[in-house]
Structure formats: structure tokens, C-alpha cells
Design a protein around this motif. Structure first.
Motif, PDB file in Angstrom:
ATOM      1  N   GLU A   9     -13.669 -10.715 -15.090  1.00  0.00           N
ATOM      2  CA  GLU A   9     -14.383  -9.438 -15.030  1.00  0.00           C
ATOM      3  C   GLU A   9     -13.558  -8.370 -14.324  1.00  0.00           C
ATOM      4  OE1 GLU A   9     -19.012 -10.687 -14.672  1.00  0.00           O
ATOM      5  OE2 GLU A   9     -17.678 -11.501 -13.140  1.00  0.00           O
ATOM      6  N   CYS A  10     -12.703  -8.793 -13.381  1.00  0.00           N
ATOM      7  CA  CYS A  10     -11.864  -7.851 -12.640  1.00  0.00           C
ATOM      8  C   CYS A  10     -10.407  -8.299 -12.677  1.00  0.00           C
ATOM      9  CB  CYS A  10     -12.305  -7.754 -11.185  1.00  0.00           C
ATOM     10  SG  CYS A  10     -13.978  -7.088 -10.961  1.00  0.00           S
ATOM     11  N   VAL A  11      -9.535  -7.332 -12.889  1.00  0.00           N
ATOM     12  CA  VAL A  11      -8.098  -7.586 -12.838  1.00  0.00           C
ATOM     13  C   VAL A  11      -7.494  -6.602 -11.843  1.00  0.00           C
ATOM     14  CG1 VAL A  11      -5.925  -7.629 -14.116  1.00  0.00           C
ATOM     15  CG2 VAL A  11      -8.046  -8.350 -15.240  1.00  0.00           C
ATOM     16  N   VAL A  12      -6.766  -7.129 -10.873  1.00  0.00           N
ATOM     17  CA  VAL A  12      -6.109  -6.298  -9.868  1.00  0.00           C
ATOM     18  C   VAL A  12      -4.610  -6.399 -10.092  1.00  0.00           C
ATOM     19  CG1 VAL A  12      -5.803  -5.837  -7.413  1.00  0.00           C
ATOM     20  CG2 VAL A  12      -7.973  -6.770  -8.245  1.00  0.00           C
ATOM     21  N   GLY A  13      -3.973  -5.281 -10.376  1.00  0.00           N
ATOM     22  CA  GLY A  13      -2.545  -5.292 -10.631  1.00  0.00           C
ATOM     23  C   GLY A  13      -1.819  -4.367  -9.678  1.00  0.00           C
ATOM     24  N   ALA A  14      -1.061  -4.944  -8.739  1.00  0.00           N
ATOM     25  CA  ALA A  14      -0.306  -4.153  -7.759  1.00  0.00           C
ATOM     26  C   ALA A  14       0.888  -4.987  -7.315  1.00  0.00           C
ATOM     27  CB  ALA A  14      -1.183  -3.789  -6.564  1.00  0.00           C
ATOM     28  N   GLY A  40       2.045  -7.526  -8.889  1.00  0.00           N
ATOM     29  CA  GLY A  40       1.497  -8.859  -9.096  1.00  0.00           C
ATOM     30  C   GLY A  40       0.126  -8.685  -9.706  1.00  0.00           C
ATOM     31  N   GLU A  41      -0.526  -9.769 -10.061  1.00  0.00           N
ATOM     32  CA  GLU A  41      -1.849  -9.674 -10.682  1.00  0.00           C
ATOM     33  C   GLU A  41      -2.774 -10.755 -10.148  1.00  0.00           C
ATOM     34  OE1 GLU A  41      -2.389  -8.574 -14.981  1.00  0.00           O
ATOM     35  OE2 GLU A  41      -3.234 -10.604 -15.076  1.00  0.00           O
ATOM     36  N   VAL A  42      -4.002 -10.346  -9.854  1.00  0.00           N
ATOM     37  CA  VAL A  42      -5.043 -11.255  -9.389  1.00  0.00           C
ATOM     38  C   VAL A  42      -6.278 -11.019 -10.248  1.00  0.00           C
ATOM     39  CG1 VAL A  42      -6.564 -11.890  -7.475  1.00  0.00           C
ATOM     40  CG2 VAL A  42      -4.182 -11.298  -7.021  1.00  0.00           C
ATOM     41  N   THR A  43      -6.935 -12.078 -10.676  1.00  0.00           N
ATOM     42  CA  THR A  43      -8.171 -11.952 -11.446  1.00  0.00           C
ATOM     43  C   THR A  43      -9.319 -12.601 -10.675  1.00  0.00           C
ATOM     44  OG1 THR A  43      -7.752 -14.012 -12.660  1.00  0.00           O
ATOM     45  CG2 THR A  43      -6.941 -11.972 -13.647  1.00  0.00           C
ATOM     46  N   ASN A 100      -2.159 -25.397   7.068  1.00  0.00           N
ATOM     47  CA  ASN A 100      -1.212 -24.744   6.166  1.00  0.00           C
ATOM     48  C   ASN A 100      -1.845 -24.263   4.856  1.00  0.00           C
ATOM     49  OD1 ASN A 100       1.199 -25.031   7.780  1.00  0.00           O
ATOM     50  ND2 ASN A 100       1.079 -27.230   7.347  1.00  0.00           N
ATOM     51  N   ALA A 101      -3.149 -24.475   4.701  1.00  0.00           N
ATOM     52  CA  ALA A 101      -3.815 -24.178   3.429  1.00  0.00           C
ATOM     53  C   ALA A 101      -3.871 -22.688   3.119  1.00  0.00           C
ATOM     54  CB  ALA A 101      -5.224 -24.752   3.435  1.00  0.00           C
ATOM     55  N   TYR A 102      -3.841 -21.843   4.145  1.00  0.00           N
ATOM     56  CA  TYR A 102      -3.994 -20.407   3.928  1.00  0.00           C
ATOM     57  C   TYR A 102      -2.776 -19.781   3.252  1.00  0.00           C
ATOM     58  CZ  TYR A 102      -7.622 -21.389   7.353  1.00  0.00           C
ATOM     59  OH  TYR A 102      -8.687 -21.940   8.006  1.00  0.00           O
ATOM     60  N   GLU A 103      -1.620 -20.396   3.440  1.00  0.00           N
ATOM     61  CA  GLU A 103      -0.384 -19.786   2.936  1.00  0.00           C
ATOM     62  C   GLU A 103      -0.363 -19.668   1.420  1.00  0.00           C
ATOM     63  OE1 GLU A 103       3.027 -17.693   3.742  1.00  0.00           O
ATOM     64  OE2 GLU A 103       1.605 -18.547   5.185  1.00  0.00           O
ATOM     65  N   LYS A 104      -1.029 -20.580   0.744  1.00  0.00           N
ATOM     66  CA  LYS A 104      -0.985 -20.527  -0.724  1.00  0.00           C
ATOM     67  C   LYS A 104      -1.713 -19.317  -1.296  1.00  0.00           C
ATOM     68  CE  LYS A 104      -4.959 -23.623  -1.703  1.00  0.00           C
ATOM     69  NZ  LYS A 104      -5.191 -24.226  -0.379  1.00  0.00           N
ATOM     70  N   TRP A 105      -2.491 -18.631  -0.457  1.00  0.00           N
ATOM     71  CA  TRP A 105      -3.208 -17.439  -0.902  1.00  0.00           C
ATOM     72  C   TRP A 105      -2.527 -16.151  -0.443  1.00  0.00           C
ATOM     73  CZ3 TRP A 105      -6.553 -18.571  -4.466  1.00  0.00           C
ATOM     74  CH2 TRP A 105      -7.212 -19.805  -4.427  1.00  0.00           C
ATOM     75  N   ALA A 106      -1.392 -16.265   0.216  1.00  0.00           N
ATOM     76  CA  ALA A 106      -0.740 -15.085   0.795  1.00  0.00           C
ATOM     77  C   ALA A 106      -0.351 -14.064  -0.270  1.00  0.00           C
ATOM     78  CB  ALA A 106       0.483 -15.503   1.610  1.00  0.00           C
ATOM     79  N   ASP A 107       0.223 -14.516  -1.363  1.00  0.00           N
ATOM     80  CA  ASP A 107       0.649 -13.573  -2.411  1.00  0.00           C
ATOM     81  C   ASP A 107      -0.541 -12.855  -3.028  1.00  0.00           C
ATOM     82  OD1 ASP A 107       3.275 -14.229  -1.988  1.00  0.00           O
ATOM     83  OD2 ASP A 107       3.400 -15.645  -3.654  1.00  0.00           O
ATOM     84  N   GLU A 108      -1.600 -13.607  -3.343  1.00  0.00           N
ATOM     85  CA  GLU A 108      -2.801 -12.984  -3.902  1.00  0.00           C
ATOM     86  C   GLU A 108      -3.394 -11.967  -2.919  1.00  0.00           C
ATOM     87  OE1 GLU A 108      -2.043 -16.128  -4.051  1.00  0.00           O
ATOM     88  OE2 GLU A 108      -2.593 -16.977  -6.016  1.00  0.00           O
ATOM     89  N   ALA A 109      -3.391 -12.325  -1.629  1.00  0.00           N
ATOM     90  CA  ALA A 109      -3.944 -11.428  -0.612  1.00  0.00           C
ATOM     91  C   ALA A 109      -3.133 -10.140  -0.508  1.00  0.00           C
ATOM     92  CB  ALA A 109      -3.987 -12.143   0.738  1.00  0.00           C
ATOM     93  N   ARG A 110      -1.828 -10.238  -0.672  1.00  0.00           N
ATOM     94  CA  ARG A 110      -0.988  -9.031  -0.617  1.00  0.00           C
ATOM     95  C   ARG A 110      -1.262  -8.110  -1.800  1.00  0.00           C
ATOM     96  NH1 ARG A 110       2.921 -13.073   0.977  1.00  0.00           N
ATOM     97  NH2 ARG A 110       3.275 -12.929   3.232  1.00  0.00           N
ATOM     98  N   VAL A 111      -1.463  -8.688  -2.985  1.00  0.00           N
ATOM     99  CA  VAL A 111      -1.790  -7.880  -4.160  1.00  0.00           C
ATOM    100  C   VAL A 111      -3.113  -7.144  -3.936  1.00  0.00           C
ATOM    101  CG1 VAL A 111      -2.424  -7.956  -6.607  1.00  0.00           C
ATOM    102  CG2 VAL A 111      -0.498  -9.323  -5.779  1.00  0.00           C
ATOM    103  N   LEU A 112      -4.121  -7.865  -3.483  1.00  0.00           N
ATOM    104  CA  LEU A 112      -5.425  -7.257  -3.223  1.00  0.00           C
ATOM    105  C   LEU A 112      -5.334  -6.174  -2.158  1.00  0.00           C
ATOM    106  CD1 LEU A 112      -7.664 -10.468  -3.201  1.00  0.00           C
ATOM    107  CD2 LEU A 112      -7.703  -8.656  -4.921  1.00  0.00           C
ATOM    108  N   GLY A 162      -4.829   3.221  -9.779  1.00  0.00           N
ATOM    109  CA  GLY A 162      -5.641   2.669 -10.859  1.00  0.00           C
ATOM    110  C   GLY A 162      -5.452   1.178 -11.050  1.00  0.00           C
ATOM    111  N   SER A 163      -5.405   0.441  -9.945  1.00  0.00           N
ATOM    112  CA  SER A 163      -5.032  -0.980 -10.021  1.00  0.00           C
ATOM    113  C   SER A 163      -6.188  -1.951  -9.869  1.00  0.00           C
ATOM    114  CB  SER A 163      -3.957  -1.293  -8.980  1.00  0.00           C
ATOM    115  OG  SER A 163      -4.379  -0.921  -7.693  1.00  0.00           O
ATOM    116  N   VAL A 164      -7.402  -1.472  -9.633  1.00  0.00           N
ATOM    117  CA  VAL A 164      -8.584  -2.343  -9.640  1.00  0.00           C
ATOM    118  C   VAL A 164      -9.401  -1.979 -10.873  1.00  0.00           C
ATOM    119  CG1 VAL A 164     -10.718  -3.011  -8.481  1.00  0.00           C
ATOM    120  CG2 VAL A 164      -8.657  -2.562  -7.132  1.00  0.00           C
ATOM    121  N   ALA A 165      -9.430  -2.881 -11.831  1.00  0.00           N
ATOM    122  CA  ALA A 165     -10.118  -2.618 -13.089  1.00  0.00           C
ATOM    123  C   ALA A 165     -11.161  -3.699 -13.332  1.00  0.00           C
ATOM    124  CB  ALA A 165      -9.117  -2.580 -14.245  1.00  0.00           C
ATOM    125  N   CYS A 166     -12.425  -3.328 -13.244  1.00  0.00           N
ATOM    126  CA  CYS A 166     -13.530  -4.274 -13.443  1.00  0.00           C
ATOM    127  C   CYS A 166     -14.367  -3.840 -14.644  1.00  0.00           C
ATOM    128  CB  CYS A 166     -14.432  -4.333 -12.212  1.00  0.00           C
ATOM    129  SG  CYS A 166     -13.621  -4.953 -10.722  1.00  0.00           S
TER     130      CYS A 166
END
Length: 282
Positions: free
Chosen positions: A38-43, A45-48, A154-166, A176-180
Motif C-alpha cells: 500500500e505504501c512505497v518509500v523511495g529515498a 533505497g526503497e521500503v514497502t 544484534n537483531a536491530y542492525e538488520k533494519w538499519a538500512d530500512e530505517a535510514r530510508v524511512l 515526493g518519496s512517500v507514496a501510499c
């Protein structure tokens, strides 16, 4: 094996044909599910994610700005919430853990009702992070662990890239990078929708919110620069599902709920970089 594959293919074909027949006999009687996120964030990188996750992410980022926390703090907060709850405001978890950050009433984070409020939960996380000496220079997972004290440090590190995009999108560093895409019947309409948008903005942004003006079909937010404009524009899109927003416009771009995309504003007079315009369903 071939027989099993043949049977499966036949079943799929029958199901597809059945749907086509029903739609032919009863046009408009069935609402097929929307495929894809429903939402795509592109900055950079891309997170859905879905609409609920997006709204929670936007609130976490806004609370960070309201508390004058640096960008890296928002990255740490979002990575933590992604790991702990997938950005879902959970009713329960391990032992008495609840909410976006799986905070525990028994450990002094607050009452269940308080922790279930995303704004409260995010604020408590930032308060705890700020007390960690040197957190700014730590890896995301190490800073998060100092607050959360998880069994999986150490589990939080795997989300670091997604968190930076968001974070890049929600702090207004990208355009115009949050498109829902918001489909179906609007949650609210008219004055009720406009009031919900205004209330949400004030709760999340507090005194950081620019001056707002109610309009017949929604509201406007005055901004001092492009970055603050995109902060509000992306927040509005992120919360559109629950508030009945139909359109958001800033600078030379506008977003529409039903197609979920940012497009060029076609009317020259509508180009405005001094305010974000939010319009609700009538």
C-alpha cells in the motif's frame, strides 16, 4: 509429481474462470484485493509497508523532530520499532510487553494505556536513548540495545538500512518519496476529516508545527523551506487512510489517494512552496 502439478494448474484455472464469470454476471459486486504494498518509500533505497505501519513510522519521526532529536535518533527508533513490532502497535508480546517498542509496564515504561499510544511510546524511547552516553557514535543495534536490553542484541542492525530510508523521507530530505495508495470508502469526510487531520498534526508535531489554516475542503500548513514542507507532506500521506485525505499538494507536486502517486501539478497557479495543502474527501 506431474499429476499433482496438473491438478494444481487445473484448480487455479477453474478459480480464475469462476471469478471472471461472477464479475461478468455481477459487474461491480466484487472488490478484488489490491496487489502489492500500500505504501512505497523511495529515498536512496526503497521500503514497502502497509498503511498502518507507515502511519506509525511517520509519528515516530515527528515525535523525534518535536523533541529536537538528531536524525540518527530517528534511525535508531525506527530500526527498534521495526524489530520489536514490525511497526505494528501490538496488544501484547513477550511477558507484559506491548506497543510499537514492546515496552513493559512492569519495568517502568508506563501503563498499558500509555504505552499503546504511539506518541507516548516514541517519546519514552527517545528520552531513554538520550540518557545513553555516546549513543550517537554507536552502531544502530548497539544504541537500540542500550535502551531495549533485548535477548537478541544484534537483531536491530538488520533494519538499519530500512530505517535510514524511512528517516530520509519522513524528515523531508527527499522529494515526493512517500507514496501510499488508499482505496475503498474514506474513513472520514468533510469537516470530520479536516478536524482529524488537524488534530493528528498538532498531536505529533506540537510547537514545531507551522501555522495552519482551515480551508473549506481541508487545511494548509505554512512552511519556511522545502525540507519542512516535505516533512508535513509525507506525514499527511502516511496518515491519509485514517483521516480521509484525498489530495496533498506541495511545490510543483501533488499526491492523490486513489492512485497513490506524486505527479506534477498541471495548473501553474497551484505551484506553491510556502505552504502544504491538504484536501479531504467531501
Amino acid at each position: 509429481m506431474k499429476t499433482a502439478i496438473g491438478v494444481l494448474a487445473s484448480l487455479i484455472l477453474i478459480a480464475v474462470v469462476s471469478v471472471i464469470v461472477v464479475l461478468h454476471r455481477n459487474p461491480g459486486s466484487i472488490s478484488l484485493p489490491v496487489l502489492g504494498p500500500e505504501c512505497v518509500v523511495g529515498a536512496e533505497g526503497e521500503v514497502t509497508m502497509d498503511l498502518t505501519q507507515m502511519a506509525n513510522a511517520a509519528t515516530i519521526a515527528a515525535v523525534g523532530v518535536r523533541r529536537d532529536m538528531p536524525e540518527q535518533a530517528v534511525v535508531v527508533a525506527l530500526a527498534t520499532a521495526l524489530q520489536e513490532s514490525k511497526l505494528e502497535n501490538l496488544d501484547g508480546g513477550d511477558r507484559d510487553s506491548v506497543g510499537l517498542f514492546q515496552q513493559r509496564p512492569s519495568k517502568g515504561w508506563g501503563t498499558v494505556e500509555q504505552i499503546k499510544d504511539p506518541r507516548y511510546a516514541a517519546g519514552k524511547f527517545y528520552t531513554a536513548l538520550k540518557k545513553v552516553k555516546g549513543w550517537e557514535n554507536m552502531r544502530v543495534t548497539d544504541a537500540a540495545q542500550k535502551v531495549q536490553r533485548s535477548a537478541y542484541p544484534n537483531a536491530y542492525e538488520k533494519w538499519a538500512d530500512e530505517a535510514r530510508v524511512l528517516t530520509s523521507a519522513l524528515l523531508g530530505k527527499s522529494t515526493g518519496s512517500v507514496a501510499c495508495r488508499v482505496t475503498g470508502t474514506p474513513a472520514l469526510r468533510g469537516a470530520a476529516a479536516a478536524s482529524a487531520v488537524m488534530a493528528g498534526l498538532k498531536l505529533d508535531w506540537g510547537k514545531k508545527l507551522g501555522s495552519t489554516s482551515p480551508e473549506a475542503a481541508g487545511l494548509t500548513v505554512s512552511v519556511s523551506n522545502a525540507s519542512s514542507g516535505w516533512r508535513y507532506a509525507h506525514w499527511l500521506v502516511s496518515h491519509a487512510s485514517a483521516t480521509g485525505l484525498e489530495r496533498v499538494r506541495f511545490a510543483d507536486l501533488e499526491w492523490h489517494a486513489q492512485d497513490g502517486k506524486w505527479q506534477q501539478v498541471t495548473t501553474a497557479g497551484d505551484h506553491d512552496s510556502s505552504r502544504v495543502v491538504a484536501e479531504v474527501f467531501a
